[in-house]
Design an enzyme around this catalytic site. Structure first.
Site, PDB file in Angstrom:
ATOM      1  CB  CYS A   6      -0.816  -0.085   1.223  1.00 14.01           C
ATOM      2  SG  CYS A   6      -1.512   1.500   1.446  1.00 14.01           S
TER       3      CYS A   6
ATOM      4  CB  CYS B 143       0.557   1.923   4.087  1.00 16.05           C
ATOM      5  SG  CYS B 143      -1.152   1.258   3.936  1.00 16.05           S
TER       6      CYS B 143
END
Length: 294
Positions: free
Chosen positions: A38, A41
């Site tokens: 991600c 993230c």
């Protein structure tokens, strides 16, 4: 225990997550649900680590959703990054997406009174309980006979603001919580000259009482506040068995310490715990595919 850096604890599995949440007691717990694939993230990861250093009395956990699929499902996480905030084993808020400003704002909101406190009793001053200020529904709270210049919000802050009555010494506070709580004690600080003295407490009223009804109704408990309580901010114990299922409180401040024209409250806090706590063993798996937040 494995940690990321010096402050972030990396969760290994569901049992480890449960142990950390339960072991944190009344401390704020901030959990980053993340994934290696991600992009957002990875961009916010350094910010999360900085916050763990800046707010050392909070617990920061990192959960890889691929490694800990059971935990992610139990907590209803379906997009990354998702940050979930806990106090006293209870979810108090969540934030989805890589928003550094929003993340720190929420950490500050729930960290609040922990700053500068290193005692075993936590910020509440009562072991095993917490300041319930994070559960107040301020939109539903009101005060009767408050001064235009010194309103109810002044008693909920740690600055120089305060609450003061208007045309006489009496006040009625209507306090609403956003979830059911147990209340152990109340902290009330104010000047000895005109701080409150006698208080009638009512619970779970359908609407705010007026002064006539407050005078005539039978209360759940009456308190007599001492000058020492006002000066030192001592927790004033309630009959805890009677305050196990509280949705709202009405406090009728009948008079003050010296018979002064107005009553002043510098600080009021409610100490206790939420009724519904996070019991991971009772959770059911949440169906749905985990995907990246956009």
């Amino acid at each position: 225990m494995e940690k990321k850096g010096s402050f972030i604890r990396v969760i290994e599995d569901e049992a480890h997550f449960r142990s950390e949440i339960q072991g944190a007691g009344t401390k704020l717990v901030v959990v980053d649900f993340t994934a290696t694939w991600c992009g957002p993230c990875q961009r916010i990861a350094p910010i999360f680590e900085q916050l763990s250093t800046k707010y050392p009395r909070a617990v920061f956990l990192k959960v890889d959703v691929d490694r800990c699929q059971e935990t992610a499902a139990n907590e209803g996480v379906s997009a990354m990054p998702t940050f979930i905030f806990y106090r006293n084993k209870t979810k108090v808020d969540r934030l989805q997406g890589a928003d550094p400003t929003g993340l720190e704002n929420k950490v500050r909101l729930f960290y609040g009174a922990d700053e500068g406190d290193t005692g075993e009793s936590g910020e509440s001053g009562v072991a095993g309980h917490m300041d319930l200020g994070v559960f107040l529904d301020k939109r539903q709270c009101e005060c009767l006979n408050e001064s235009d210049d010194h309103q109810f919000d002044g008693a909920l802050t740690s600055d120089d603001k305060f609450l003061e009555s208007d045309c006489d010494e009496q006040l009625i506070l209507s306090i609403t919580f956003n979830q059911t709580v147990k209340i152990h004690s109340i902290v009330i600080k104010g000047p000895v000259s005109n701080g409150p003295k006698n208080v009638k407490i009512f619970m779970n009223q359908p609407r705010t009482l007026d002064f006539d009804l407050a005078n005539s109704y039978t209360s759940v408990q009456n308190l007599e506040i001492t000058p020492e309580d006002l000066e030192q901010g001592n927790p004033i114990n309630l009959r805890y068995v009677k305050f196990q299922n509280v949705q709202n409180l009405q406090l009728f401040f009948m008079d003050n310490q010296t018979g002064a024209a107005t009553t002043r409250i510098d600080t009021i806090k409610f100490i206790g715990s939420p009724v519904t706590t996070t019991n991971m063993s009772d959770f059911k798996r949440v169906a749905g595919k985990i995907g990246e937040s956009h």
